[in-house]
Design a protein around this motif. Structure first.
Motif, mmCIF file in Angstrom:
data_model
loop_
_atom_site.group_PDB
_atom_site.id
_atom_site.type_symbol
_atom_site.label_atom_id
_atom_site.label_comp_id
_atom_site.label_asym_id
_atom_site.label_seq_id
_atom_site.Cartn_x
_atom_site.Cartn_y
_atom_site.Cartn_z
ATOM 1 N N GLY A 113 -24.069 -47.415 27.954
ATOM 2 C CA GLY A 113 -23.205 -48.458 27.429
ATOM 3 C C GLY A 113 -22.302 -47.945 26.322
ATOM 4 O O GLY A 113 -22.701 -47.093 25.524
ATOM 5 N N ALA A 114 -21.070 -48.458 26.265
ATOM 6 C CA ALA A 114 -20.108 -48.023 25.255
ATOM 7 C C ALA A 114 -19.396 -49.219 24.655
ATOM 8 O O ALA A 114 -19.156 -50.224 25.330
ATOM 9 C CB ALA A 114 -19.083 -47.072 25.876
ATOM 10 N N ALA A 115 -19.059 -49.109 23.367
ATOM 11 C CA ALA A 115 -18.313 -50.163 22.681
ATOM 12 C C ALA A 115 -17.434 -49.537 21.618
ATOM 13 O O ALA A 115 -17.845 -48.587 20.945
ATOM 14 C CB ALA A 115 -19.259 -51.181 22.042
ATOM 15 N N SER A 116 -16.244 -50.072 21.464
ATOM 16 C CA SER A 116 -15.335 -49.608 20.426
ATOM 17 C C SER A 116 -15.073 -50.732 19.439
ATOM 18 O O SER A 116 -14.771 -51.866 19.835
ATOM 19 C CB SER A 116 -14.009 -49.142 21.042
ATOM 20 N N ALA A 117 -15.196 -50.428 18.158
ATOM 21 C CA ALA A 117 -14.954 -51.410 17.093
ATOM 22 C C ALA A 117 -14.773 -50.653 15.780
ATOM 23 O O ALA A 117 -15.087 -49.460 15.681
ATOM 24 C CB ALA A 117 -16.117 -52.402 16.989
ATOM 25 N N SER A 141 -6.176 -59.772 11.335
ATOM 26 C CA SER A 141 -5.699 -58.409 11.081
ATOM 27 C C SER A 141 -5.429 -57.750 12.427
ATOM 28 O O SER A 141 -6.355 -57.493 13.203
ATOM 29 C CB SER A 141 -6.746 -57.601 10.302
ATOM 30 N N TRP A 142 -4.151 -57.494 12.698
ATOM 31 C CA TRP A 142 -3.756 -56.901 13.967
ATOM 32 C C TRP A 142 -3.835 -55.380 13.885
ATOM 33 O O TRP A 142 -3.713 -54.798 12.799
ATOM 34 C CB TRP A 142 -2.322 -57.320 14.307
ATOM 35 N N ASP A 191 -12.033 -49.569 8.053
ATOM 36 C CA ASP A 191 -10.866 -48.824 7.595
ATOM 37 C C ASP A 191 -9.628 -49.127 8.426
ATOM 38 O O ASP A 191 -8.576 -48.517 8.239
ATOM 39 C CB ASP A 191 -11.153 -47.323 7.599
ATOM 40 N N GLY A 192 -9.750 -50.068 9.382
ATOM 41 C CA GLY A 192 -8.610 -50.465 10.185
ATOM 42 C C GLY A 192 -8.386 -49.632 11.432
ATOM 43 O O GLY A 192 -7.409 -49.855 12.152
ATOM 44 N N TRP A 193 -9.300 -48.696 11.720
ATOM 45 C CA TRP A 193 -9.161 -47.818 12.881
ATOM 46 C C TRP A 193 -10.402 -47.953 13.773
ATOM 47 O O TRP A 193 -11.521 -48.001 13.262
ATOM 48 C CB TRP A 193 -8.998 -46.366 12.445
ATOM 49 N N ILE A 198 -6.646 -55.910 21.724
ATOM 50 C CA ILE A 198 -7.918 -55.223 21.514
ATOM 51 C C ILE A 198 -7.886 -54.513 20.168
ATOM 52 O O ILE A 198 -6.953 -53.790 19.852
ATOM 53 C CB ILE A 198 -8.181 -54.239 22.667
ATOM 54 N N GLY A 199 -8.913 -54.750 19.368
ATOM 55 C CA GLY A 199 -8.969 -54.217 18.010
ATOM 56 C C GLY A 199 -8.557 -55.211 16.954
ATOM 57 O O GLY A 199 -8.689 -54.930 15.753
ATOM 58 N N THR A 200 -8.078 -56.390 17.357
ATOM 59 C CA THR A 200 -7.690 -57.422 16.391
ATOM 60 C C THR A 200 -8.936 -58.032 15.766
ATOM 61 O O THR A 200 -9.883 -58.396 16.460
ATOM 62 C CB THR A 200 -6.866 -58.517 17.071
#
Length: 594
Positions: free
Chosen positions: A285-289, A561-562, A294-296, A514-516
């Protein structure tokens, strides 16, 4: 970017300190949980028209190979942008060479009345093979979300044509991968914040069917003295892949230069043809957040029988793998577990994203509490996860199923060894689902027995996805079961409390947003969530962000936060509405559901 989370608690603790009163380490200020009628989940698979969508994964009984055991993911996917969640179910196939009608995955259109129609053939999503995971994202910013499906073999990227059909552009786009790789979890993310979605794919093991050992042929091929399929210890691990979106419909493999493919050290190497080569990490399983605020976007990977991975974004197109020093690679005893699925959410409302990871049977579900700057502690025992060691967890999700403003946890369970089905062992093959209610003090209560017969029904749960398919304001759950139709769990009663939802659309940022990050304040309570692609076990949740409000009749403030860096604030938004937020243009639409 902590945004004042925990301020009330800190002020309270400072007041106690000035009075000479101290509290023990690990104390968390708790808010009393008022009793309420239990929320029930109802199995509506049959009435929704999904009963014929059977998952195929090799033999149903006496499975011989690891490939047949792992199952597939599921997605809530509004492919036609009509505001109603559709269903995508990844499917496997058969090893029997005489089987002519090879199964495909399934796409179901939401009829807006609680039922779904099979539009697989019409949509041209007819690829057949050993499907594994799926993730969604509008990689070309044309307003229609696209679909990526990982396979043992070549992966598939489907371009959404905007007319209900899709085109397989995998080879043209450069993301098909190697025909011998075992693609697993995936997620879209904009790792360099250029407004174009990139793609991350985990690879599980290097699997060659003709060379795969049979049950009982090695130490890893026995379970309680019963011969079972081998692995994953018997195979070299796969290497994870990062594809950079070039903005012209194609991607470049930047795994090496970004640091994603670099091994940890000698323990991750194998001697082949007089050379040391990386064995990989058994990624699942993978997740990005954004774990360090730090906004990245960073990336977390649940790994099977190996240390899990946390790729920290260096802001320059590269990543550092830091799971061990960050405290989220092992359990609290320094042991690498059989990680399967991963979910990300702020369960304690402190403004930092936490991680829950499902693991192999006889192991705890792991809850990593983020205590600031992206550092984690294993809070599994403290959270109350010690009782369900007999279950093997796959799909997992943070969801506020009762709309009280606190993230709860759902887990889809099921063992992998078909050979134990009729044995009287300490574990079972088919297993119930698990629902944990957030007690608001760092602990969770297992409320599975009070949440309906559908939760306790025993299946071979694999991927699961969370989303409000009937637009009534509470979160439903879809489970893709091994060797069986899916389970669609309708949330009945979760909307007795108030709620608010947001559909974010990027302009400067990627259009899927994605990432907002969205922070909702109601009274003294703050909640935070991010728009994410992928996660769970090989699955995709609803892109819309759902927040329970309890008895509050409005969100006092909503801070957005976009990924582009733009920040926007909206005041006094009424409860029980879905708000369509477009970057730089504010609220485009307000819909009342429920």
């Amino acid at each position: 970017m902590n945004s004042g989370f925990g301020r009330t608690r800190r002020d309270f603790l400072q007041t106690l300190g000035r009075a000479g009163i101290t509290l023990p380490f690990g104390f968390r200020l708790a808010i009393a949980v008022a009793p309420s009628a239990p929320v029930v989940f109802t199995d509506v698979t049959a009435t929704a028209g999904l009963s014929f969508a059977k998952n195929v994964s090799g033999a149903v009984s006496n499975k011989q190979f690891l490939l047949e055991e792992m199952g597939c993911g599921a997605a809530w996917f509004d492919y036609d942008s009509d505001g109603w969640l559709d269903i995508f179910l990844v499917n496997g196939t058969s090893l029997d060479p005489v089987v002519r009608d090879r199964p495909t995955s399934f796409l179901f259109h939401n009829n807006r009345d609680g039922t779904f129609s099979d539009v697989t053939k019409k949509s041209r999503l007819t690829h057949s093979g050993w499907g594994q995971g799926c993730c969604v994202g509008d990689y070309d910013n044309d307003g229609f979300d696209d679909l990526f499906v990982s396979y043992w073999g070549h992966n598939v990227l489907y371009h959404n044509n905007g007319d209900g059909t899709f085109t397989d552009i995998s080879e043209k786009a450069g993301v098909a991968g190697s025909g011998s790789a075992w693609g697993a979890g995936c997620c879209f993310l904009d790792y360099d914040r250029d407004g174009h979605l990139d793609l991350f794919v985990t690879n599980y093991v290097n699997f060659e069917l003709e060379r795969a050992p049979r049950p009982g042929q090695a130490r890893s091929c026995n379970y309680n003295h019963i011969p079972v399929p081998c692995g994953p210890e018997g195979y070299a691990g796969g290497t994870n892949i990062l594809y950079h979106n070039l903005g012209n419909g194609t991607f470049a493999d930047v795994s090496e230069q970004s640091g994603i493919a670099r091994p940890r050290g000698p323990s991750s190497m194998v001697f082949v043809n007089q050379n040391w080569r990386p064995t990989g990490s058994y990624g699942m399983g993978a997740a990005s957040a954004d774990f360090d605020n730090d906004g990245w976007p960073d990336i977390y990977v649940a790994c099977d029988t190996a240390p899990s991975l946390l790729y920290r974004n260096n802001h320059d197109g590269t990543f550092r793998e830091i799971a061990v020093p960050a405290g989220c690679a092992f359990d609290e005893n320094g042991v690498a577990l059989g990680g399967m699925g991963v979910a990300v959410g702020d369960y304690d409302g402190d403004g930092w994203l936490d991680i829950v990871r499902t693991n192999y049977s006889e192991q705890l579900t792991t809850l990593y509490h983020n205590y600031g700057t992206g550092q984690f502690e294993d809070s599994s025992i403290r959270a109350g996860f010690g009782a369900n060691r007999k279950y093997l967890g796959f799909g997992v999700g943070f969801l506020d199923y009762d709309n009280d403003g606190w993230k709860d946890i759902f887990i889809a369970n099921g063992h992998v060894y078909s050979q134990i089905e009729n044995r009287k062992l300490h574990v079972t093959y088919r297993q119930p689902k698990t629902l944990y209610r957030n007690l608001r003090n760092g602990r969770f209560e297992d409320v599975s027995a009070q949440s309906g017969a559908a939760i306790l029904a025993q299946n071979l749960g694999r991927g699961c996805a969370c989303g409000d398919f009937d637009n009534d304001g509470d979160v439903d759950v879809l489970v893709n079961n091994l060797d069986a139709p899916p389970t669609l769990l309708r949330n009945d009663g979760g909307n007795m409390n108030n709620w608010i939802m947001f559909k974010c659309v990027g302009t400067r940022s990627n259009r899927s947003a994605i990432g907002t990050r969205v922070i909702v304040t109601s009274g003294e309570h703050k909640q935070m969530d991010e728009v994410m692609s992928g996660s769970s076990y090989y699955s995709q949740n609803d892109f819309r962000l759902h927040f329970g409000l309890g008895r509050a009749n409005k969100a006092d403030s909503v801070d957005v936060s976009w990924p582009s860096g733009l920040k926007e604030t909206f005041k006094d938004l009424p409860a029980n509405h879905l708000f369509l937020l477009q970057e730089t243009k504010g609220v485009l639409e307000k819909r009342k559901f429920g």
